[in-house]
Design an enzyme around this catalytic site. Sequence first.
Site, PDB file in Angstrom:
ATOM      1  N   GLY A 275      32.052  44.480  42.641  1.00 47.55           N
ATOM      2  CA  GLY A 275      30.992  45.855  44.096  1.00 47.55           C
ATOM      3  C   GLY A 275      32.021  45.417  45.332  1.00 47.55           C
ATOM      4  O   GLY A 275      30.776  45.533  46.707  1.00 47.55           O
ATOM      5  N   HIS A 276      33.225  44.724  45.418  1.00 44.72           N
ATOM      6  CA  HIS A 276      33.666  44.192  46.927  1.00 44.72           C
ATOM      7  C   HIS A 276      34.998  44.596  46.922  1.00 44.72           C
ATOM      8  O   HIS A 276      36.038  44.331  46.373  1.00 44.72           O
ATOM      9  CB  HIS A 276      33.760  42.860  46.518  1.00 44.72           C
ATOM     10  CG  HIS A 276      34.422  42.531  47.821  1.00 44.72           C
ATOM     11  ND1 HIS A 276      34.886  41.792  48.798  1.00 44.72           N
ATOM     12  CD2 HIS A 276      33.164  41.811  48.990  1.00 44.72           C
ATOM     13  CE1 HIS A 276      34.807  41.331  49.482  1.00 44.72           C
ATOM     14  NE2 HIS A 276      33.617  41.355  50.179  1.00 44.72           N
ATOM     15  N   PHE A 277      36.067  45.657  47.189  1.00 46.49           N
ATOM     16  CA  PHE A 277      34.597  47.325  46.889  1.00 46.49           C
ATOM     17  C   PHE A 277      35.757  48.274  46.859  1.00 46.49           C
ATOM     18  O   PHE A 277      36.392  47.747  45.938  1.00 46.49           O
ATOM     19  CB  PHE A 277      35.204  47.898  48.516  1.00 46.49           C
ATOM     20  CG  PHE A 277      34.674  46.921  49.608  1.00 46.49           C
ATOM     21  CD1 PHE A 277      33.225  46.137  49.800  1.00 46.49           C
ATOM     22  CD2 PHE A 277      35.333  45.864  50.552  1.00 46.49           C
ATOM     23  CE1 PHE A 277      32.800  45.554  50.968  1.00 46.49           C
ATOM     24  CE2 PHE A 277      35.235  44.886  51.196  1.00 46.49           C
ATOM     25  CZ  PHE A 277      34.115  44.994  52.013  1.00 46.49           C
TER      26      PHE A 277
END
Length: 162
Positions: free
Chosen positions: A63-65
């Site tokens: 999720g990052h990124f």
Amino acid sequence: MEKDTPVVPPYDPSKPPVYDINQIAKILPHRYPFLLIDRIYHLDEVHVAGIKNVTFNEPFFQGHFPENPVMPGVLQIEAMAQIGGILVLNSVPDPENYWTYFLGVEGFKFRKMVMPGDTLDIKCELLQPIKRGIAKMKGTAHVNGKLASEGSMTASIVRKDQ
């Protein structure tokens, strides 16, 4: 000691660690996915140095990124705090009976993005002797000899049975 002589020797992966991941897991309460350090290669009364290998398989990269994976700064701070925790727990004769807790972070700066494949070389130094269970440390993290992040941390060391 000569002024130009480094207090902490440079990381040499061919030398055996002071603590490997299994020994670190016996000292720190953290577990996957939150145990963020892989080895300690230097430890004395005021300095500690360790390694965090950053891999693409880290859960936070989902999720990052996803298309531009960058290690979050707060996790760099946490890895630094875990290495600092080894230093703080080294000050007591029975570290398995203590917890270390963050009290504060000050002046953190992020100088370079940390990406999958990087090796974070993290060093912490006590800024003053531990008094009444309070430790103040300065930490730095380097990737390929370049400063990635730095700042100061304050931690409390608390007996587990309190």
